[in-house]
Scaffold this motif. Structure first.
Motif, mmCIF file in Angstrom:
data_model
loop_
_atom_site.group_PDB
_atom_site.id
_atom_site.type_symbol
_atom_site.label_atom_id
_atom_site.label_comp_id
_atom_site.label_asym_id
_atom_site.label_seq_id
_atom_site.Cartn_x
_atom_site.Cartn_y
_atom_site.Cartn_z
ATOM 1 N N THR A 220 -15.146 23.949 -68.176
ATOM 2 C CA THR A 220 -14.746 23.104 -67.053
ATOM 3 C C THR A 220 -13.969 21.891 -67.554
ATOM 4 O O THR A 220 -14.297 21.306 -68.585
ATOM 5 N N ALA A 223 -11.345 17.304 -62.994
ATOM 6 C CA ALA A 223 -10.369 17.423 -61.907
ATOM 7 C C ALA A 223 -9.269 18.427 -62.212
ATOM 8 O O ALA A 223 -8.581 18.902 -61.297
ATOM 9 N N GLY A 225 -9.723 21.451 -63.312
ATOM 10 C CA GLY A 225 -10.148 22.823 -63.070
ATOM 11 C C GLY A 225 -10.966 23.396 -64.200
ATOM 12 O O GLY A 225 -11.920 22.781 -64.671
ATOM 13 N N ALA A 226 -10.577 24.573 -64.686
ATOM 14 C CA ALA A 226 -11.348 25.240 -65.739
ATOM 15 C C ALA A 226 -10.471 26.211 -66.501
ATOM 16 O O ALA A 226 -9.470 26.718 -65.975
ATOM 17 N N ALA A 240 -8.523 23.187 -59.888
ATOM 18 C CA ALA A 240 -9.582 22.729 -58.995
ATOM 19 C C ALA A 240 -8.963 22.179 -57.716
ATOM 20 O O ALA A 240 -7.821 21.722 -57.720
ATOM 21 N N VAL A 255 -21.023 24.637 -60.861
ATOM 22 C CA VAL A 255 -20.149 25.739 -61.275
ATOM 23 C C VAL A 255 -20.995 26.899 -61.803
ATOM 24 O O VAL A 255 -20.800 28.061 -61.408
ATOM 25 N N ALA A 280 -12.614 30.078 -59.234
ATOM 26 C CA ALA A 280 -11.953 29.284 -58.194
ATOM 27 C C ALA A 280 -12.952 28.893 -57.111
ATOM 28 O O ALA A 280 -12.958 27.748 -56.634
ATOM 29 N N LEU A 283 -15.297 26.213 -58.467
ATOM 30 C CA LEU A 283 -14.668 24.897 -58.505
ATOM 31 C C LEU A 283 -14.627 24.251 -57.123
ATOM 32 O O LEU A 283 -14.674 23.018 -57.006
ATOM 33 N N ARG A 284 -14.555 25.057 -56.090
ATOM 34 C CA ARG A 284 -14.663 24.499 -54.736
ATOM 35 C C ARG A 284 -16.075 23.965 -54.499
ATOM 36 O O ARG A 284 -16.253 22.888 -53.890
ATOM 37 N N ALA A 286 -18.041 22.806 -56.813
ATOM 38 C CA ALA A 286 -18.128 21.568 -57.598
ATOM 39 C C ALA A 286 -17.377 20.429 -56.928
ATOM 40 O O ALA A 286 -17.814 19.269 -56.967
ATOM 41 N N GLY A 287 -16.243 20.733 -56.311
ATOM 42 C CA GLY A 287 -15.496 19.702 -55.616
ATOM 43 C C GLY A 287 -16.294 19.071 -54.487
ATOM 44 O O GLY A 287 -16.291 17.845 -54.310
ATOM 45 N N CYS A 290 -18.951 16.785 -55.910
ATOM 46 C CA CYS A 290 -18.389 15.494 -56.342
ATOM 47 C C CYS A 290 -18.148 14.542 -55.184
ATOM 48 O O CYS A 290 -18.086 13.323 -55.377
#
Length: 311
Positions: A220, A223, A225-226, A240, A255, A280, A283-284, A286-287, A290
């Protein structure tokens, strides 16, 4: 659908904040593996948390929180010690943790305490984080790793302040190599990669862990992404979503939770593209984490993710 066993620590985070202009600490249930277990449950998977808890009021809150979240505690043991505290200060949205409590309440599960039947029945086993720094819990994790019949996932989740010096770092690096060699999936952060393998690009770190034997590696990048390294392709960067982060606590754990929940629901992807799609989605998740305060309490449901990211 089967279940995941999540082996690791549960503790209480004290998050630095303010109230009426006065510095205070906000209490939150935490621990990377606990966050993973809760995240799996919130996303529709079945999770069993395996670890040690203290015997005080804070430990009772941890148990109640996990039970309410739908996480099983069959493999959890109780130790006659106070709950470890992780005091977090922030640089922007990123937390910096210092740990208080000796002996650590999370590191008192011995190999003989392991619920073998629970581990042997799991479809996915997660191991990782700071329990690997304790000889007893490392031995228990090794036993679980050797018994697991299903998919094995690993996250080093390095906490530099718990490493006493170069020898401790070298020891952890060897443990990471050991677990990565037998893992179907490894997830680590950029900070983990930089500490374990200084000066190496994250793509090289991912490729190295795959060479050791890991099936798929996800690094990861916050911001950005990965990076995803799956069989048959070079490492690929997955972006991300754009979010306004207020607290990144638990983002990396979410994640892993999303990836494990999808492994429970559908097994391993058939090709690298499948991994890219799953990362993907993770990451959504995780977003959204945050954008919320806290770690475990910020873990979303699939419906919440779909509502937040409609396109």
């Amino acid at each position: 659908m089967g279940y995941a066993v999540v082996f690791g620590e549960a503790l209480v985070d004290l998050l630095d904040t303010e109230c009426d202009g006065v510095p205070v600490y906000r209490q939150a249930i935490g621990g990377g593996p606990l966050n993973v277990a809760v995240g799996i449950a919130r996303l529709g998977g079945a999770a069993q948390f395996v670890g040690s808890l203290g015997d005080d009021a804070l430990a009772d809150r941890v148990r109640a929180f996990l039970t309410t979240a739908g996480v099983g505690l069959t493999g959890t043991v109780t130790a006659a010690v106070p709950t470890t505290l992780a005091v977090a200060t922030f640089s922007g949205a990123e937390p910096d943790f210092r740990f208080y409590g000796e002996p650590p309440s999370y590191a008192l599960l011995n190999p003989e305490d392991l619920d073998v039947t629970l581990v042997e029945g799991a479809d996915v086993l997660y191991c990782g984080s700071i329990v690997l720094l304790s000889p007893a819990t490392l031995a228990a994790a090794r036993r679980a790793w050797s018994l697991a019949p299903g998919l094995r996932v690993f996250d080093p989740n390095v906490r530099p302040r718990l490493l006493s010096g170069p020898a401790a770092l070298a020891g952890l690096r060897a443990v990471v190599a050991e677990f990565a060699a037998g893992a179907h999936l490894v997830k680590l952060s950029t900070a983990d990669a930089e500490l374990l393998y200084p000066g190496e690009p994250v793509e090289s770190v991912a490729a190295y862990l795959r060479e050791l034997g890991a099936g798929t590696v996800v690094v990861t990048l916050g911001a950005a992404g990965a990076v995803v390294a799956a069989a048959g392709t070079d490492p690929v960067r997955v972006p991300a979503p754009k979010v306004v982060a207020v607290d990144a606590t638990g983002a990396g754990d979410s994640v892993m939770a999303a990836l494990v929940a999808d492994l429970l629901g559908a097994g391993e992807p058939a090709d690298p593209t499948g991994w890219h799609e799953r990362v993907a989605f993770a990451l959504r998740v995780a977003g959204l984490v945050c954008e919320r305060a806290g770690g475990a309490v910020a873990m979303p449901t699939r419906a919440e993710v779909a509502e937040r990211f409609t396109s």
